[in-house]
Write a protein that holds these residues in place. Sequence first.
Motif, PDB file in Angstrom:
ATOM      1  N   VAL A   1       0.688  -1.148  -0.074  1.00 51.97           N
ATOM      2  CA  VAL A   1      -0.006  -0.067  -0.077  1.00 51.97           C
ATOM      3  C   VAL A   1       0.840   1.312  -0.042  1.00 51.97           C
ATOM      4  O   VAL A   1       1.469   1.275   0.729  1.00 51.97           O
ATOM      5  CB  VAL A   1      -0.967   0.042   1.268  1.00 51.97           C
TER       6      VAL A   1
ATOM      7  N   ASN B   1       1.194   5.647  -1.180  1.00 55.46           N
ATOM      8  CA  ASN B   1       0.456   6.976  -1.706  1.00 55.46           C
ATOM      9  C   ASN B   1       1.601   7.802  -2.134  1.00 55.46           C
ATOM     10  O   ASN B   1       2.008   8.791  -1.855  1.00 55.46           O
ATOM     11  CB  ASN B   1      -0.198   7.507  -0.267  1.00 55.46           C
TER      12      ASN B   1
ATOM     13  N   PHE C   1      -4.330   6.349  -2.935  1.00 62.23           N
ATOM     14  CA  PHE C   1      -3.616   4.864  -2.463  1.00 62.23           C
ATOM     15  C   PHE C   1      -3.601   3.961  -3.515  1.00 62.23           C
ATOM     16  O   PHE C   1      -4.421   3.872  -4.377  1.00 62.23           O
ATOM     17  CB  PHE C   1      -4.518   4.394  -1.293  1.00 62.23           C
TER      18      PHE C   1
ATOM     19  N   PHE D   1      -2.598   0.104  -4.505  1.00 61.82           N
ATOM     20  CA  PHE D   1      -2.407  -1.046  -4.128  1.00 61.82           C
ATOM     21  C   PHE D   1      -1.560  -2.135  -5.028  1.00 61.82           C
ATOM     22  O   PHE D   1      -2.454  -2.088  -6.372  1.00 61.82           O
ATOM     23  CB  PHE D   1      -3.708  -1.784  -3.897  1.00 61.82           C
TER      24      PHE D   1
ATOM     25  N   TYR E   1      -6.217   1.090  -7.197  1.00 62.10           N
ATOM     26  CA  TYR E   1      -5.986   2.062  -6.504  1.00 62.10           C
ATOM     27  C   TYR E   1      -7.551   2.427  -5.728  1.00 62.10           C
ATOM     28  O   TYR E   1      -8.448   2.080  -6.131  1.00 62.10           O
ATOM     29  CB  TYR E   1      -5.710   3.489  -7.357  1.00 62.10           C
TER      30      TYR E   1
ATOM     31  N   LEU F   1      -7.117  -3.241   4.047  1.00 65.56           N
ATOM     32  CA  LEU F   1      -7.576  -3.732   2.717  1.00 65.56           C
ATOM     33  C   LEU F   1      -7.732  -5.206   2.666  1.00 65.56           C
ATOM     34  O   LEU F   1      -6.876  -5.965   2.988  1.00 65.56           O
ATOM     35  CB  LEU F   1      -6.176  -3.349   1.720  1.00 65.56           C
TER      36      LEU F   1
END
Length: 636
Positions: free
Chosen positions: A205, A207, A212, A214, A258, A272
């Motif tokens: 994860v 940023n 965000f 993934f 995302y 998540l």
Amino acid sequence: MNTQRAQIFSILLLFAIVLSLGVYGDLKLWHGKLKQIEQIGSIPVSQNGIVTPTPNAQNKDSIKKAIILPNNYWPNNTEEVILLSTGITTLLLDSPSEDYLLSIQKKYPALEVTSRQDKLTDNLCEIFEQAVNSESASELSIHTPDGLLYTCNGDIKSREIFKTSCDIKNQKCQSDYLIATTHGDYYYNALNPFLAYYGVALPSVSNPYGTFVFDWSSSTLLDNSLLSQAAYSIEVLDEKGARIFATGKLATSQKGDYFQPTVPLASQQLTLILRIWPKIGSTIFSTFFESRVQFNSDLPTENAVSYNGSPNIPEEMSWIPDWGMTPALTSIRANPKKYRTLSPVWFTPKANGSLNVEPTLNNRVLLDLVQRNNITLIPTISLFDADILSSILNKHMDAHIKEIVSVVTKNGYDGIDLDYESTYASDKDELLQFLSKLADELHKNNKKLVFTALPKIDDRKIYSFLPQTHEAQDWKAIGAIVDEFRIMAYDFTGQGSKQPGPLSPYGWNETLIRYALSQMPAEKVVLALPLYAHGWPKPKSKNLAGTNNDQSLSSGEQKNTISPQHDNIAYIKNHSTYYRETYDSTIKEVRAEFKYNGVERVMYYLNKQAIDNRLKLAQNYGIKGICYWRIGGEKL
């Protein structure tokens, strides 16, 4: 007699030599196993304590592979039978009945099938003994669902409890432990023991620019010739377990996605959930891998992007589709100084590089308004067919360039805008070559080249919509060539979605700008915004299903979605059975609920307040301006 004794002595001597060679061979084999084990290494652990066994593929077969099955578990699924016959050499049955044990032994005669109580401790301790002199010995650990910590000759060498992808606080999930050693050869997962054998995917994860991302592309889960990814879904939960975002099951090999928060986050701690449906050949599993990773909602951006230049007033510009010419002319007449650049969509390419023209080409009223108000005129060439573009790029590039330059110069346009929305990844280099050559020819004639791009927030393969086009559109390389770069910042929630959502959330807009500024100068960047709405049929349930289908997690129906312009929205307000709307301060969009023609709907759109917020955003980052799709009936 002496001769007989000599023969017997020779035979015994030969036997002794053979025996000693055999023992020596076994010793060499044993020593080799120790060396192999030492090279395997330890298991990586994520920050939240989730563990993925990652044995070295070259050495994994040096130790027996075993699956421990729950009591009387019967492998009837096709995928389980395939896995048993290809990836496993030993079955350790968990307290089986005698009939069950015999039936498994009969069904899989090539496998070693034993019960847990007979062989489990011995087999695990065998690995302990082999690894006792290696650096990885201190990392070994075993725990079982019954809570027993196994020892070898009274010497407890375990230090950690290895679990599946469970949240540590999840009591139910904790009951389904994963038995593993550093070498990843013994697993236990009562819900799906066969898939547990292949480990769990741990997505990262990050940023990078404000949204965000993934990413599970580096996971060892599917890094073998047996399994591959057939589909995936993701969910994001808050600290209390409430779902705040979810995708449907996407049939794709894409290993990334995302998440842009579109609601106020009640907690900083988010979870998540990634589900992956694997396949072997064309056989898609009905079961899935599941991983859970915790992350903080205030995870800082990795790339600091800001604008330090002088404040500027962003330009406003717009496209004009051929079918929207009449209302667009009305808008321009009403406010002739507002739009500084206009891009009528007048051309579409043919496979041979020539251009089709629309009926409104060189509309005399538009040309008169442009001339009298000193408006820049940059028509658009629009293409949505990757096959046609590939033909142009690989066979007719020079002809296409010659045609475009001719059209621009003969008609006295200020430049051309390329809205090529579908490109094969294999044509990436050819696209750049084409843009470079076209830019050179246009610049010789003092004309501009504008490129319109799909929205993009990162270079990784995280886009389910037109993934090849996202890969082919290299923002940094294209930004270095063109004079203006337009980003289509709309349809964050598409017309085809079954779950209503924002069209162009503010946080996503900012991420797009930040990413663009990391790739090219601010004076080239234009944020394109929608002046239309999407009104989806209201979902029948707000409780999104946890088990996915191939379209959505909700029960809405996208086939009846409406997409009105601003003036149509005013009509809907006055002719609905009921109409309620609020301005959402998180996404900075209007959310409306209404009943029109007997259908209850949820609608999102950008009103004047939303547009003004984005004009201010464009000013703060110093980008060139805002481009609308499309003017005509807008209330700005």
